[in-house]
Design a protein around this motif. Sequence first.
Motif, short mmCIF file in Angstrom:
data_model
loop_
_atom_site.label_atom_id
_atom_site.label_comp_id
_atom_site.label_asym_id
_atom_site.label_seq_id
_atom_site.Cartn_x
_atom_site.Cartn_y
_atom_site.Cartn_z
N ASN A 78 -1.67 8.77 3.54
CA ASN A 78 -3.64 8.59 3.90
C ASN A 78 -3.52 9.34 4.86
O ASN A 78 -4.54 9.46 5.97
CB ASN A 78 -2.70 7.27 4.65
N LYS A 79 -3.85 11.42 4.65
CA LYS A 79 -4.40 11.58 5.46
C LYS A 79 -4.96 12.88 4.13
O LYS A 79 -3.97 13.34 3.43
CB LYS A 79 -3.13 13.04 5.91
N GLY A 80 -5.78 13.37 4.49
CA GLY A 80 -6.84 13.60 3.24
C GLY A 80 -6.76 13.61 2.22
O GLY A 80 -6.51 14.40 0.94
N VAL A 81 -6.61 12.45 1.79
CA VAL A 81 -5.38 11.70 0.64
C VAL A 81 -7.33 12.32 -0.76
O VAL A 81 -6.88 12.87 -1.74
CB VAL A 81 -6.29 9.57 0.01
N TRP A 82 -8.48 13.17 -0.64
CA TRP A 82 -9.52 13.41 -1.55
C TRP A 82 -8.93 14.46 -1.94
O TRP A 82 -8.98 15.43 -3.07
CB TRP A 82 -10.63 12.93 -0.57
N LEU A 83 -8.38 15.79 -1.25
CA LEU A 83 -8.07 16.71 -1.19
C LEU A 83 -6.59 16.53 -1.83
O LEU A 83 -6.64 17.30 -2.61
CB LEU A 83 -8.10 17.67 0.20
N SER B 51 -9.20 4.85 -1.41
CA SER B 51 -8.49 4.85 -0.03
C SER B 51 -10.03 5.35 0.75
O SER B 51 -9.83 4.46 1.48
CB SER B 51 -7.98 6.66 -0.27
N ARG B 52 -11.04 5.67 -0.15
CA ARG B 52 -12.76 5.90 0.21
C ARG B 52 -12.97 4.54 0.50
O ARG B 52 -13.58 3.91 1.79
CB ARG B 52 -13.08 6.31 -0.45
N ASP C 68 0.97 -1.48 0.25
CA ASP C 68 -0.04 0.00 0.03
C ASP C 68 1.08 1.18 0.04
O ASP C 68 0.66 2.47 -0.80
CB ASP C 68 -0.70 -0.23 1.37
N ILE C 69 1.68 1.36 1.44
CA ILE C 69 3.01 2.41 0.66
C ILE C 69 3.97 2.18 -0.56
O ILE C 69 3.92 3.71 -0.89
CB ILE C 69 3.71 2.02 2.33
N LEU C 70 4.12 1.25 -0.91
CA LEU C 70 4.61 1.90 -2.12
C LEU C 70 3.64 2.44 -3.39
O LEU C 70 4.66 3.18 -4.06
CB LEU C 70 5.24 -0.27 -2.69
N ALA C 71 2.69 1.99 -3.64
CA ALA C 71 1.60 2.17 -4.87
C ALA C 71 1.64 3.42 -4.08
O ALA C 71 1.41 4.36 -4.95
CB ALA C 71 0.17 1.64 -4.29
N ARG C 72 1.48 3.85 -3.11
CA ARG C 72 1.36 5.94 -2.68
C ARG C 72 2.59 5.86 -3.24
O ARG C 72 2.46 7.52 -4.05
CB ARG C 72 0.90 6.19 -1.25
#
Length: 137
Positions: free
Chosen positions: A73-78, A129-130, A15-19
Amino acid sequence: MPDIIEKILDSYWFDILARVLLTLVFWTSGLAKLFDFTANAGIMDDFGLQPGWAYNLVTLILQIGASLMIICNKGVWLATGALAVFTVLTIPVAHPFWAKEGEEAFRDMTVALEHASVIGGLAVFALYSRYRARNCW
């Protein structure tokens, strides 16, 4: 699906690698703007974005800040939304293929299409993420 693939896909580190990989183009560009601030401010001026230093500063803060938000993974939508809007806006400023001819037009159109794909990836990641937050994977 094979168990090994499920384990990889469910892994925290994957998951981190993908981000990190999703944001690679943004945070590396932001770091380049930071470490060679004067040259990149000049590029902004060349695109008619003046004062170039201010556009360079805002761009590097957006690119690095939004990337960190996605990675953490903080405020991903924004963050994904901000990077998507930024990426759309770079097309008419830096890659106006409709105003060019020949090889130059083709190159800029290819970059614009790549930008569209990145925007799609950001949108899918916002959805992921959602969904992941709702289902507490």
